[in-house]
Design an enzyme around this catalytic site. Structure first.
Site, PDB file in Angstrom:
ATOM      1  N   CYS A  48       4.836  40.173  13.829  1.00 41.01           N
ATOM      2  CA  CYS A  48       6.086  40.560  14.496  1.00 41.01           C
ATOM      3  C   CYS A  48       6.409  41.913  14.524  1.00 41.01           C
ATOM      4  O   CYS A  48       7.192  42.589  15.479  1.00 41.01           O
ATOM      5  CB  CYS A  48       7.139  39.556  14.713  1.00 41.01           C
ATOM      6  SG  CYS A  48       6.716  38.000  15.121  1.00 41.01           S
TER       7      CYS A  48
ATOM      8  N   PHE B   3       5.811  30.993  20.648  1.00 39.43           N
ATOM      9  CA  PHE B   3       5.224  32.601  20.975  1.00 39.43           C
ATOM     10  C   PHE B   3       4.250  32.330  22.335  1.00 39.43           C
ATOM     11  O   PHE B   3       3.861  31.329  22.876  1.00 39.43           O
ATOM     12  CB  PHE B   3       3.954  32.374  19.805  1.00 39.43           C
ATOM     13  CG  PHE B   3       4.581  32.610  18.584  1.00 39.43           C
ATOM     14  CD1 PHE B   3       5.373  34.066  18.264  1.00 39.43           C
ATOM     15  CD2 PHE B   3       4.751  31.562  17.451  1.00 39.43           C
ATOM     16  CE1 PHE B   3       5.956  34.253  17.114  1.00 39.43           C
ATOM     17  CE2 PHE B   3       5.566  31.889  16.241  1.00 39.43           C
ATOM     18  CZ  PHE B   3       6.009  33.216  16.096  1.00 39.43           C
TER      19      PHE B   3
ATOM     20  N   HIS C  54      14.031  43.060  17.925  1.00 42.73           N
ATOM     21  CA  HIS C  54      13.029  41.840  18.347  1.00 42.73           C
ATOM     22  C   HIS C  54      13.600  40.470  18.117  1.00 42.73           C
ATOM     23  O   HIS C  54      13.757  39.956  17.231  1.00 42.73           O
ATOM     24  CB  HIS C  54      11.943  42.063  17.136  1.00 42.73           C
ATOM     25  CG  HIS C  54      10.592  41.053  17.218  1.00 42.73           C
ATOM     26  ND1 HIS C  54       9.905  40.726  18.248  1.00 42.73           N
ATOM     27  CD2 HIS C  54      10.720  40.026  16.198  1.00 42.73           C
ATOM     28  CE1 HIS C  54       9.202  39.636  17.702  1.00 42.73           C
ATOM     29  NE2 HIS C  54       9.594  39.368  16.793  1.00 42.73           N
TER      30      HIS C  54
ATOM     31  N   ASN D 296       8.356  34.873  22.218  1.00 44.23           N
ATOM     32  CA  ASN D 296       8.181  35.827  21.254  1.00 44.23           C
ATOM     33  C   ASN D 296       6.688  36.242  21.246  1.00 44.23           C
ATOM     34  O   ASN D 296       5.792  35.339  20.977  1.00 44.23           O
ATOM     35  CB  ASN D 296       8.498  35.143  19.795  1.00 44.23           C
ATOM     36  CG  ASN D 296       8.424  36.041  18.599  1.00 44.23           C
ATOM     37  OD1 ASN D 296       7.766  36.950  18.957  1.00 44.23           O
ATOM     38  ND2 ASN D 296       8.528  35.583  17.386  1.00 44.23           N
TER      39      ASN D 296
HETATM   40  C1  LIG Z   1      14.866  28.135  17.853  1.00 41.55           C
HETATM   41  C2  LIG Z   1      14.772  27.655  16.479  1.00 41.55           C
HETATM   42  C3  LIG Z   1      13.363  27.061  16.109  1.00 41.55           C
HETATM   43  C4  LIG Z   1      15.541  26.306  16.425  1.00 41.55           C
HETATM   44  O1  LIG Z   1      16.894  26.708  16.379  1.00 41.55           O
HETATM   45  P1  LIG Z   1      18.033  26.159  15.588  1.00 41.55           P
HETATM   46  O2  LIG Z   1      19.278  26.699  16.171  1.00 41.55           O
HETATM   47  O3  LIG Z   1      17.506  26.666  14.262  1.00 41.55           O
HETATM   48  O4  LIG Z   1      18.062  24.630  15.685  1.00 41.55           O
HETATM   49  P2  LIG Z   1      18.245  23.467  14.545  1.00 41.55           P
HETATM   50  O5  LIG Z   1      18.639  24.028  13.177  1.00 41.55           O
HETATM   51  O6  LIG Z   1      18.850  22.294  15.059  1.00 41.55           O
HETATM   52  O7  LIG Z   1      16.734  23.218  14.160  1.00 41.55           O
HETATM   53  C5  LIG Z   1      15.994  22.304  15.046  1.00 41.55           C
HETATM   54  C6  LIG Z   1      14.821  21.621  14.430  1.00 41.55           C
HETATM   55  O8  LIG Z   1      13.983  22.522  13.982  1.00 41.55           O
HETATM   56  C7  LIG Z   1      13.608  22.678  12.694  1.00 41.55           C
HETATM   57  N1  LIG Z   1      13.327  23.973  12.072  1.00 41.55           N
HETATM   58  C8  LIG Z   1      13.913  25.002  12.365  1.00 41.55           C
HETATM   59  N2  LIG Z   1      13.095  26.203  12.056  1.00 41.55           N
HETATM   60  C9  LIG Z   1      12.135  25.494  11.509  1.00 41.55           C
HETATM   61  C10 LIG Z   1      10.958  26.181  10.523  1.00 41.55           C
HETATM   62  N3  LIG Z   1      10.843  27.468  10.563  1.00 41.55           N
HETATM   63  N4  LIG Z   1      10.349  25.292  10.125  1.00 41.55           N
HETATM   64  C11 LIG Z   1      10.244  23.920  10.086  1.00 41.55           C
HETATM   65  N5  LIG Z   1      11.332  23.385  11.050  1.00 41.55           N
HETATM   66  C12 LIG Z   1      12.243  24.026  11.380  1.00 41.55           C
HETATM   67  C13 LIG Z   1      14.960  22.144  12.027  1.00 41.55           C
HETATM   68  O9  LIG Z   1      14.686  21.648  10.791  1.00 41.55           O
HETATM   69  C14 LIG Z   1      15.438  21.097  12.981  1.00 41.55           C
HETATM   70  O10 LIG Z   1      14.752  19.831  12.760  1.00 41.55           O
HETATM   71  P3  LIG Z   1      15.540  18.561  13.103  1.00 41.55           P
HETATM   72  O11 LIG Z   1      16.715  18.729  12.597  1.00 41.55           O
HETATM   73  O12 LIG Z   1      14.512  17.573  12.801  1.00 41.55           O
HETATM   74  O13 LIG Z   1      15.876  18.634  14.766  1.00 41.55           O
HETATM   75  C15 LIG Z   1      15.524  28.430  15.569  1.00 41.55           C
HETATM   76  O14 LIG Z   1      15.392  28.126  14.099  1.00 41.55           O
HETATM   77  C16 LIG Z   1      14.680  29.836  15.594  1.00 41.55           C
HETATM   78  O15 LIG Z   1      14.817  30.851  16.282  1.00 41.55           O
HETATM   79  N6  LIG Z   1      14.109  30.416  14.507  1.00 41.55           N
HETATM   80  C17 LIG Z   1      13.429  31.559  14.004  1.00 41.55           C
HETATM   81  C18 LIG Z   1      11.812  31.530  14.015  1.00 41.55           C
HETATM   82  C19 LIG Z   1      11.321  32.459  13.324  1.00 41.55           C
HETATM   83  O16 LIG Z   1      11.284  32.424  12.295  1.00 41.55           O
HETATM   84  N7  LIG Z   1      10.745  33.531  13.926  1.00 41.55           N
HETATM   85  C20 LIG Z   1      10.338  34.859  13.299  1.00 41.55           C
HETATM   86  C21 LIG Z   1       8.982  34.660  12.834  1.00 41.55           C
HETATM   87  S1  LIG Z   1       7.853  35.182  13.795  1.00 41.55           S
HETATM   88  C22 LIG Z   1       6.249  35.155  13.031  1.00 41.55           C
HETATM   89  O17 LIG Z   1       6.289  35.379  11.831  1.00 41.55           O
HETATM   90  C23 LIG Z   1       5.153  35.223  13.896  1.00 41.55           C
HETATM   91  C24 LIG Z   1       3.992  34.452  13.711  1.00 41.55           C
HETATM   92  C25 LIG Z   1       2.946  34.054  14.415  1.00 41.55           C
HETATM   93  C26 LIG Z   1       2.640  32.763  14.298  1.00 41.55           C
HETATM   94  C27 LIG Z   1       1.642  32.468  15.325  1.00 41.55           C
HETATM   95  C28 LIG Z   1       1.323  33.135  16.540  1.00 41.55           C
HETATM   96  O18 LIG Z   1       0.419  32.616  17.454  1.00 41.55           O
HETATM   97  C29 LIG Z   1       1.908  34.394  16.655  1.00 41.55           C
HETATM   98  C30 LIG Z   1       2.837  34.843  15.620  1.00 41.55           C
END
Ligand SMILES: CC(C)(COP(=O)(O)OP(=O)(O)OC[C@H]1O[C@@H](n2cnc3c(N)ncnc32)[C@H](O)[C@@H]1OP(=O)(O)O)[C@@H](O)C(=O)NCCC(=O)NCCSC(=O)/C=C/c1ccc(O)cc1
Length: 399
Positions: free
Chosen positions: A174, A225, A314, A347
């Site tokens: 990213c 993604f 980003h 993304n």
């Molecule tokens: C939209 C999300 C994913 C969820 O929203 P939230 O407000 O955090 O919501 P929750 O806190 O209610 O979480 C929903 C669920 O998602 C889970 N979760 C939330 N992030 C996680 C987590 N990284 N792991 C594993 N469970 C999770 C969280 O534990 C929870 O599980 P559950 O309680 O069972 O519903 C939010 O966390 C978010 O925007 N996260 C940022 C994502 C992120 O790190 N992006 C930047 C890195 S990008 C990158 O490195 C690219 C690599 C790439 C890879 C492949 C490609 O093809 C291309 C590129």
């Protein structure tokens, strides 16, 4: 002097001064492109579990459905190169225990530069000069694994000169767009007359696989993604009236957050590219962006209130934008360009920041047309594995 008939410059310093541009690097054109298949985010969980024959993983599907929800993910739709027909022809793509790297690399080797060429053609048209005036090419992708690479193919597709200096950045994830633009700034400012084409092209087919045997942190990317390409022409000392600069690149820096090597990782394996995203990423970025910004503006000698700037962040995920908005105390709407791109495209890794820049300049032009005030100074930031933070201070020009 001898057969050359004129005196050589007296010193290496003089030669050096003559080689450098006078002004800062500027953005002279922006273009973007996506593959034709559009996937509504609401339809994705059903699609993903059906095409990967994983309907039996009901808990995982319920969780992915929760994450996909428009309000939670901030995503309405994404564009994807890999469609159902391609998947049916390549059933190994869904199974991460099978070797599918060869087929993926084969497909990406054609699709990645073609998508980049579509974006570059738009950037070049806006720039207004012929493609043969491009002197340098910086290409960034995580979707290739072969040489000669996508930069070589793109140069052929666009008919660039054989003397173009090409650089490929691989697997920056990213922050690839941010890194490419910083490199373009150095090239443009250090080579008088240079015109740098930055091209980022990302296709998720390299990292697509089914949920079987996985856990959420290495399938969460399937919900976030998307595929896209972005291109920017960068050059110093614009030649009027053809070249119209959009932004000046005033300052650029890179920062690595200590002890976060394992927070974001990507690795090429027999089944394509495996990745891992820690759920701590939004918090880690939230704790570290302000220091990068304070350092940048202190170096420039500008005292800036964050709400007086324009922002091209980003959109790594909705939670990342929320955290940054909160720590910087940004008013509603300051991250509108980032949120809009996240919503309409997902993304797209390194490419995304170019889409945000494009969206931002459209919004600025529309606001200016209606007589609204638009901030003169702004910030572009991109993040990726490392964790790496790319910061660039931009100065907008009225065009
Ligand atoms: C939209 C999300 C994913 C969820 O929203 P939230 O407000 O955090 O919501 P929750 O806190 O209610 O979480 C929903 C669920 O998602 C889970 N979760 C939330 N992030 C996680 C987590 N990284 N792991 C594993 N469970 C999770 C969280 O534990 C929870 O599980 P559950 O309680 O069972 O519903 C939010 O966390 C978010 O925007 N996260 C940022 C994502 C992120 O790190 N992006 C930047 C890195 S990008 C990158 O490195 C690219 C690599 C790439 C890879 C492949 C490609 O093809 C291309 C590129």
């Amino acid at each position: 002097m001898g057969s050359m008939g004129r005196a050589l410059p007296a010193t290496v310093d003089e030669i050096r001064r003559a080689q450098r541009a006078d002004g800062p690097a500027t953005v002279l054109g922006i273009g973007t492109a996506n593959p034709p298949t559009c996937m509504a985010q609401d339809d994705y969980p059903d699609y993903y579990f059906r095409v990967t024959n994983s309907e039996h993983l009901t808990d995982l599907k319920a969780k992915l459905t929760r994450i996909c929800n428009n309000k939670k993910s901030g995503i309405r739709q994404r564009y994807l190169h890999l469609d159902e027909e391609l998947l049916a022809a390549n059933p190994d793509f869904i199974d991460r225990t099978r070797s599918s790297l060869d087929a993926r690399v084969e497909m990406a080797s054609a699709a990645v530069p073609e998508l980049a060429a579509a974006a570059a053609a738009k950037a070049i048209a806006e720039w207004g000069r012929p493609a043969t005036d491009i002197t340098h090419l910086v290409f960034s992708t995580y979707s290739g694994a072969r040489a000669p690479s996508a930069d070589r193919r793109l140069a052929s597709l666009l008919g660039l000169r054989p003397t173009v200096s090409r650089t490929i950045l691989n697997l920056h994830g990213c922050y690839g767009g941010g890194r490419s633009l910083q490199l373009a700034k150095e090239l443009a400012e250090n080579n008088r007359g240079a015109r740098v084409l930055v091209a980022c092209s990302e296709i998720t087919l390299i990292a697509f696989y089914g949920p079987e045997g996985g856990c959420v942190d290495n399938i969460i990317g399937q919900t976030l993604f998307g595929d896209g390409a972005g291109a920017v022409i960068v050059g110093a000392d614009p030649v009027a009236p053809v070249e119209l600069p959009l932004f000046e690149m005033a300052f650029a820096s890179q920062t690595t957050i200590p002890e976060t090597e394992d927070a974001i990782s990507m690795q090429i394996s027999k089944c394509g590219m495996e990745y891992h995203l820690s759920s701590q990423v939004p918090r880690l970025l939230g704790c570290n962006v302000e220091r990068c910004l304070v350092d940048a503006f202190r170096t420039l000698g500008i005292s800036a209130a964050w709400n007086d700037l324009f922002w091209a962040i980003h959109p790594g995920g909705r939670a990342i934008l929320d955290n940054i908005e909160e720590v910087l105390g940004l008013e509603d709407g300051k991250l509108a360009a980032s949120r809009r791109v996240l919503s309409e495209f997902g993304n797209m890794s390194g490419t995304t920041v170019i889409f945000v820049l494009d969206e931002l300049r459209r919004r600025r032009a529309a606001a200016a047309k209606q007589g609204g005030e638009t901030p003169e100074w702004g910030v572009m930031m991109a993040f990726g594995p490392g964790i790496t933070i790319e910061t660039m201070v931009l100065h907008a020009l009225a065009t």
